[in-house]
Design a protein around this motif. Sequence first.
Motif, short mmCIF file in Angstrom:
data_model
loop_
_atom_site.label_atom_id
_atom_site.label_comp_id
_atom_site.label_asym_id
_atom_site.label_seq_id
_atom_site.Cartn_x
_atom_site.Cartn_y
_atom_site.Cartn_z
N HIS A 4 43.26 38.53 60.79
CA HIS A 4 41.83 38.52 59.99
C HIS A 4 42.37 38.27 58.68
O HIS A 4 43.37 38.44 57.94
N PHE A 5 41.43 37.47 58.04
CA PHE A 5 41.54 36.92 56.68
C PHE A 5 41.84 38.04 55.61
O PHE A 5 42.59 37.93 54.87
N LEU A 6 41.17 39.13 55.75
CA LEU A 6 41.45 39.90 54.65
C LEU A 6 42.72 40.64 54.54
O LEU A 6 42.93 41.39 53.72
N LEU A 7 43.36 40.60 55.83
CA LEU A 7 44.55 41.10 55.90
C LEU A 7 45.80 39.96 55.43
O LEU A 7 46.86 40.38 55.49
N SER A 8 45.29 38.74 55.29
CA SER A 8 46.45 37.58 55.15
C SER A 8 46.64 37.65 53.51
O SER A 8 45.88 38.14 52.76
N THR A 9 47.78 36.89 53.03
CA THR A 9 48.06 36.60 51.66
C THR A 9 46.90 35.96 51.12
O THR A 9 46.67 36.10 49.78
N ALA A 10 46.41 34.98 51.85
CA ALA A 10 45.40 34.21 51.15
C ALA A 10 44.21 34.94 50.56
O ALA A 10 43.42 34.50 49.54
N ALA A 11 43.92 36.21 50.98
CA ALA A 11 42.84 37.00 50.26
C ALA A 11 43.27 37.68 49.23
O ALA A 11 42.22 38.04 48.50
N ARG A 12 44.43 37.63 48.66
CA ARG A 12 45.07 38.34 47.59
C ARG A 12 45.66 37.53 46.73
O ARG A 12 46.64 37.24 46.76
N THR A 13 44.89 36.94 45.67
CA THR A 13 45.24 36.38 44.64
C THR A 13 44.93 36.91 43.07
O THR A 13 45.13 36.02 42.38
N LEU A 14 44.67 37.91 43.32
CA LEU A 14 44.19 38.62 41.97
C LEU A 14 45.14 39.95 41.94
O LEU A 14 45.03 40.99 42.89
N SER A 15 45.95 40.30 40.90
CA SER A 15 46.49 41.69 40.81
C SER A 15 45.78 42.35 39.61
O SER A 15 45.81 41.84 38.51
N LEU A 16 45.62 43.83 39.86
CA LEU A 16 44.93 44.39 38.86
C LEU A 16 45.84 44.62 37.63
O LEU A 16 45.32 44.88 36.59
N SER A 17 47.09 44.95 38.07
CA SER A 17 48.13 45.06 36.83
C SER A 17 48.18 43.88 36.02
O SER A 17 48.69 44.12 34.96
N VAL A 18 47.96 42.79 36.37
CA VAL A 18 48.21 41.54 35.62
C VAL A 18 46.88 41.58 34.68
O VAL A 18 47.04 41.34 33.40
N VAL A 19 45.71 41.98 35.17
CA VAL A 19 44.61 41.97 34.31
C VAL A 19 44.72 43.15 33.20
O VAL A 19 44.26 42.96 32.28
N ALA A 20 45.31 44.27 33.62
CA ALA A 20 45.41 45.64 32.97
C ALA A 20 46.50 45.21 31.83
O ALA A 20 46.33 45.89 30.63
N ARG A 21 47.50 44.40 32.04
CA ARG A 21 48.34 43.83 30.92
C ARG A 21 47.96 42.88 29.95
O ARG A 21 48.64 42.57 28.95
N MET A 22 46.80 42.39 30.20
CA MET A 22 46.11 41.26 29.25
C MET A 22 46.03 41.85 27.75
O MET A 22 45.47 42.98 27.69
#
Length: 320
Positions: A4-22
Amino acid sequence: MAQHFLLSTAARTLSLSVVARMSDEEARVAFQAIRWADNGGQPYCPKCGCLKVYGFKTRPVWKCSACRHQFSVTSGTIFDNRKLPVRDYLLAIAIFVNGAKGHSALQLSRDLNCQYKTAFVLAHKLREAMGATLDDGTELKGEVEVDGLYAGGHRKPANEVANRVDRRLAEEQTGKRQVVVVIRERNGRALPFVFRKESDAIPTIRAKVASGTILFADESRQWDALHASYDTRRINHSEAYSKDGASTNWAESYFARLRRAEIGTHHRISGAYIGAYANEMAWRENMRRTANGSQWRKVMGAAMAHPVSGKWAGYWQRSA
């Protein structure tokens, strides 16, 4: 069996930790790149369009050389007159798009450590910006499904069984619940509208669906008038969900998401705001096979392109 698309790595291209550390400066640059993408990310006056602007060293604003208008990266957008740091808006959008069935204002207030009122208005501003991108003015065509769902508001069930009524019946509605009618292309986009009853949607359907389209609907008598305008094929759900190519499963897929949002995430939706939640769920349904990083950038772009909200600006001061 395919993953399923939502289980694939292609669905995850954003990390909250990266945004939070901005830092705030990095967040402003991210907003700036999207708002003024047509000018290579370089700011220009939102009032007169002049390209000659200069910044201040003491605060993150620019001033137009032509009309002398001062503006920031969020001036004139849905986030106009913001109070939170710019990074918190990026983080709020990232958190918001990650909820497949929506994100409640109470949970968002905990995530951002802000007041519930702040999170409530922010979430509705995002819904307004997302909803503004649904209808691009083109007609739906090909194979299109139409269906309705009563949602929003609340009718408290009677205590004794003898006094209870079937709340699904339109004639038993209290007026607080309204019908969300969705017009959805198969393998395409969904457009939701809110009406008092299903038959009120007929003029809108005729305006939004191209002639020559094959229309699918259930056996509700409210859709009988569509036969005069389209090749309308009906499915009787008391017999089957899909039969001889006739079904409303794509419309029901959208309604499943809306029901889960109302029951499982928000628990109660006011009838006054059901249109906003319907638009949000349509946007999520249309973007269900889009990576969360792309969804994040699309919502940022929608927020930057949307003018100041006439409904949510100064909401708690009743200025609207």
